[in-house]
Design a protein around this motif. Sequence first.
Motif, short mmCIF file in Angstrom:
data_model
loop_
_atom_site.label_atom_id
_atom_site.label_comp_id
_atom_site.label_asym_id
_atom_site.label_seq_id
_atom_site.Cartn_x
_atom_site.Cartn_y
_atom_site.Cartn_z
N HIS A 61 20.98 25.59 8.90
CA HIS A 61 20.66 25.16 10.26
C HIS A 61 19.42 24.26 10.25
N LYS A 62 18.43 24.63 9.44
CA LYS A 62 17.20 23.84 9.32
C LYS A 62 17.52 22.43 8.84
N ALA A 63 18.38 22.31 7.84
CA ALA A 63 18.76 20.99 7.32
C ALA A 63 19.44 20.15 8.40
N LEU A 64 20.27 20.78 9.21
CA LEU A 64 20.94 20.08 10.31
C LEU A 64 19.92 19.65 11.36
N MET A 65 18.95 20.52 11.64
CA MET A 65 17.90 20.19 12.61
C MET A 65 17.04 19.01 12.14
N GLU A 66 16.86 18.89 10.83
CA GLU A 66 16.09 17.77 10.30
C GLU A 66 16.81 16.45 10.55
N LYS A 67 18.14 16.48 10.53
CA LYS A 67 18.93 15.28 10.80
C LYS A 67 19.02 14.99 12.30
N PHE A 68 19.07 16.05 13.11
CA PHE A 68 19.23 15.93 14.57
C PHE A 68 18.18 16.79 15.27
N PRO A 69 16.89 16.35 15.27
CA PRO A 69 15.80 17.21 15.78
C PRO A 69 15.89 17.56 17.26
N GLU A 70 16.58 16.79 18.06
CA GLU A 70 16.70 17.10 19.49
C GLU A 70 17.96 17.92 19.81
N MET A 71 18.58 18.47 18.77
CA MET A 71 19.78 19.27 18.93
C MET A 71 19.55 20.39 19.94
N GLU A 72 20.49 20.55 20.84
CA GLU A 72 20.43 21.67 21.79
C GLU A 72 21.35 22.76 21.29
N HIS A 73 21.01 23.99 21.62
CA HIS A 73 21.76 25.14 21.13
C HIS A 73 22.39 25.92 22.27
N ASP A 74 23.50 26.52 21.95
CA ASP A 74 24.15 27.46 22.85
C ASP A 74 24.68 28.59 21.98
N ASP A 75 23.78 29.16 21.19
CA ASP A 75 24.14 30.20 20.25
C ASP A 75 23.53 31.53 20.69
N PRO A 76 24.27 32.61 20.55
CA PRO A 76 23.76 33.90 21.03
C PRO A 76 22.60 34.44 20.20
N ASN A 77 22.38 33.89 19.00
CA ASN A 77 21.31 34.36 18.12
C ASN A 77 20.07 33.46 18.15
N ALA A 78 20.00 32.53 19.12
CA ALA A 78 18.90 31.58 19.14
C ALA A 78 18.47 31.26 20.57
#
Length: 160
Positions: A99-116
């Motif tokens: 997830h961290k690697a994906l966030m580095e590529k897309f830092p403004e990513m929004e989440h809709d995950d039950p664990n975050a």
Amino acid sequence: MKLTAMTTTVLLMLAAPALAGGSHAGGHDEMMAAGKPGEASDVDRTVEITMSETDDGRMIFEPAGLEVRQGETIRFTVTNAGEIDHEFVVDSHEKNMEHKALMEKFPEMEHDDPNAIRLSEGGSGDIIWTFAVAGTFEFACLIPGHYESGMKGDIVVASK
């Protein structure tokens, strides 16, 4: 069909909202490495988590780690007492690194995950989580640079 580098970049950018909008696990009720979404009626206890920055530039969670029992359902009441956005993500270390690697590529990513949960300065919210599997898991802030600045902690889940 041959794709140029520019076309590939545009396609990846268009795909980012789709990736960001859903659960990385594929569904909101699925079992994940660290357990599964819990029900408010099953909460065994509430753990208050504070996210902030220190004067020396570190970024921290308080408490810095915790212990739970296998099968326990926890309500995490998360508060951002810092001056910048932070997030609280519960998962295995390996999944957090993906997830961290994906966030580095897309830092403004929004989440809709039950664990975050991602919170702005002064924000607060809850995550209800059932720890169905014994082992050591992690909570972390995966906004670029935050994990490296200390925003991570272990969750030790003791077997029944």
